[in-house]
Scaffold this motif. Structure first.
Motif, PDB file in Angstrom:
ATOM      1  N   ASP A 207       0.875  -1.168   0.000  1.00  0.00           N
ATOM      2  CA  ASP A 207       0.000   0.000   0.000  1.00  0.00           C
ATOM      3  C   ASP A 207       0.914   1.221   0.000  1.00  0.00           C
ATOM      4  O   ASP A 207       1.703   1.409   0.935  1.00  0.00           O
ATOM      5  N   TYR A 208       0.805   2.070  -1.015  1.00  0.00           N
ATOM      6  CA  TYR A 208       1.792   3.133  -1.164  1.00  0.00           C
ATOM      7  C   TYR A 208       1.757   4.140  -0.015  1.00  0.00           C
ATOM      8  O   TYR A 208       2.802   4.555   0.488  1.00  0.00           O
ATOM      9  N   SER A 209       0.581   4.562   0.389  1.00  0.00           N
ATOM     10  CA  SER A 209       0.494   5.590   1.431  1.00  0.00           C
ATOM     11  C   SER A 209       1.158   5.121   2.724  1.00  0.00           C
ATOM     12  O   SER A 209       1.845   5.899   3.395  1.00  0.00           O
ATOM     13  N   LYS A 247      -1.124  -0.173  -8.992  1.00  0.00           N
ATOM     14  CA  LYS A 247      -1.626   1.053  -8.362  1.00  0.00           C
ATOM     15  C   LYS A 247      -0.552   1.672  -7.463  1.00  0.00           C
ATOM     16  O   LYS A 247      -0.421   2.903  -7.386  1.00  0.00           O
ATOM     17  N   PHE A 248       0.214   0.820  -6.781  1.00  0.00           N
ATOM     18  CA  PHE A 248       1.312   1.303  -5.946  1.00  0.00           C
ATOM     19  C   PHE A 248       2.266   2.158  -6.780  1.00  0.00           C
ATOM     20  O   PHE A 248       2.632   3.271  -6.384  1.00  0.00           O
ATOM     21  N   GLU A 250       1.733   3.544  -9.718  1.00  0.00           N
ATOM     22  CA  GLU A 250       1.078   4.748 -10.243  1.00  0.00           C
ATOM     23  C   GLU A 250       1.173   5.881  -9.222  1.00  0.00           C
ATOM     24  O   GLU A 250       1.490   7.026  -9.572  1.00  0.00           O
ATOM     25  N   GLU A 251       0.903   5.554  -7.958  1.00  0.00           N
ATOM     26  CA  GLU A 251       0.988   6.565  -6.904  1.00  0.00           C
ATOM     27  C   GLU A 251       2.430   6.978  -6.657  1.00  0.00           C
ATOM     28  O   GLU A 251       2.722   8.157  -6.410  1.00  0.00           O
ATOM     29  N   TYR A 252       3.337   6.016  -6.741  1.00  0.00           N
ATOM     30  CA  TYR A 252       4.756   6.315  -6.537  1.00  0.00           C
ATOM     31  C   TYR A 252       5.233   7.353  -7.552  1.00  0.00           C
ATOM     32  O   TYR A 252       5.867   8.357  -7.190  1.00  0.00           O
ATOM     33  N   ASP A 254       3.464   9.370  -9.360  1.00  0.00           N
ATOM     34  CA  ASP A 254       2.738  10.623  -9.177  1.00  0.00           C
ATOM     35  C   ASP A 254       3.376  11.463  -8.071  1.00  0.00           C
ATOM     36  O   ASP A 254       3.577  12.674  -8.241  1.00  0.00           O
ATOM     37  N   LYS A 255       3.702  10.843  -6.950  1.00  0.00           N
ATOM     38  CA  LYS A 255       4.309  11.567  -5.831  1.00  0.00           C
ATOM     39  C   LYS A 255       5.746  11.988  -6.147  1.00  0.00           C
ATOM     40  O   LYS A 255       6.278  12.907  -5.518  1.00  0.00           O
ATOM     41  N   ARG A 259       4.633  10.997 -14.455  1.00  0.00           N
ATOM     42  CA  ARG A 259       3.318  10.510 -14.860  1.00  0.00           C
ATOM     43  C   ARG A 259       3.485   9.179 -15.573  1.00  0.00           C
ATOM     44  O   ARG A 259       4.246   9.077 -16.541  1.00  0.00           O
TER      45      ARG A 259
END
Length: 268
Positions: A207-209, A247-248, A250-252, A254-255, A259
């Protein structure tokens, strides 16, 4: 006497005309030579083949060699590399090639960095030596890059796969070091399963967060501002390479300021 005077005057006029013509021709030659040596566009850098004013864009290829490729993956990788080098990389763009190995300190620098000098196909035969351009394109650009194909493939499974650390190094020794102002693109070929003593994607669905709030997550964050990323998944262990894993990442990205624009599975 009058006839002789007219002849003398005619010769004098002719000499003046010839003198003026020679004078004008001399300055025309000097002007053309001056333009050729001082006003023409400087040639490409001899070491990198990049334009004198710098690369127009920057592509970075990062290949994960911590697991051997299957037969099918080797075929796909060969086609992908050939397509990137010969078709996709625009003329004047820089290509930096990195490898992801077990020890990220040993692979911190790119294996090769070259600009596409152009094959000469679009050059005028009157102003360019098309044969020389084609020769330089094949011998100084295509050949050195294609020779890296074997070095980019692993022969046995590694004990670690430090993806986060290598992405940091790509950001530092690739994009940041070169500082190219044009398009910046990362092409990543990996199973995207980071694995070392600090964090492993083989233990639990990430979970990325939650990861980003850990000391290790903060320590390994990369600066990929303005980068467009393409991800080629080496499908080796599908039970871990799930939508949650994608999804992990993708968020990584993005942060990290990047992109994720494309995701392609490479099965086999």
């Amino acid at each position: 006497m009058a006839v002789r005077g007219r002849r003398a005057k005619g010769r004098q006029t002719q000499q003046i005309f010839i003198g003026v013509f020679c004078f004008a021709f001399f300055f025309a030659v000097v002007g053309a030579a001056g333009y050729y040596f001082f006003a023409r566009e400087p040639g490409p850098d001899k070491a990198t083949l990049c334009p004198a004013k710098g690369p127009k864009g920057h592509y970075v290829l990062l290949v994960d060699k911590t697991d051997p490729l299957s037969f099918t993956q080797k075929q796909a990788f060969s086609v992908l590399l050939n397509d990137l080098v010969r078709k996709r990389l625009p003329e004047g763009y820089l290509l930096s090639v990195f490898v992801l190995g077990e020890d990220f300190k040993a692979t911190a620098e790119p294996l090769v960095e070259l600009c596409n000098p152009g094959s000469g196909e679009n050059s005028s035969k009157w102003t360019s030596n098309v044969d020389w351009a084609r020769r330089d394109y094949e011998q100084k650009f295509i050949k050195p890059l294609m020779l890296q194909a074997e070095a980019l493939q692993g022969s046995k499974p590694a004990q670690a796969s430090p993806i986060f650390e290598m992405l940091q190094l790509v950001a530092i020794n690739g994009f940041r070091r070169q500082g190219v102002k044009g398009e910046r693109r990362l092409i990543l070929i990996s199973d995207m399963l980071h694995n070392n003593g600090s964090f492993s994607m083989y233990r639990a669905a990430p979970d990325y967060s939650s990861f980003a709030d850990t000391d290790y997550g903060r320590k390994t964050r990369a600066d990929l501002q303005g980068v467009e990323a393409e991800l080629y998944y080496l499908i080796n262990t599908p039970q871990f390479q799930t939508r949650r894993n994608q999804k992990f990442w993708e968020e990584y990205f993005d942060k990290s300021g990047a992109r994720l624009v494309e995701v392609f599975p490479l099965g086999g």
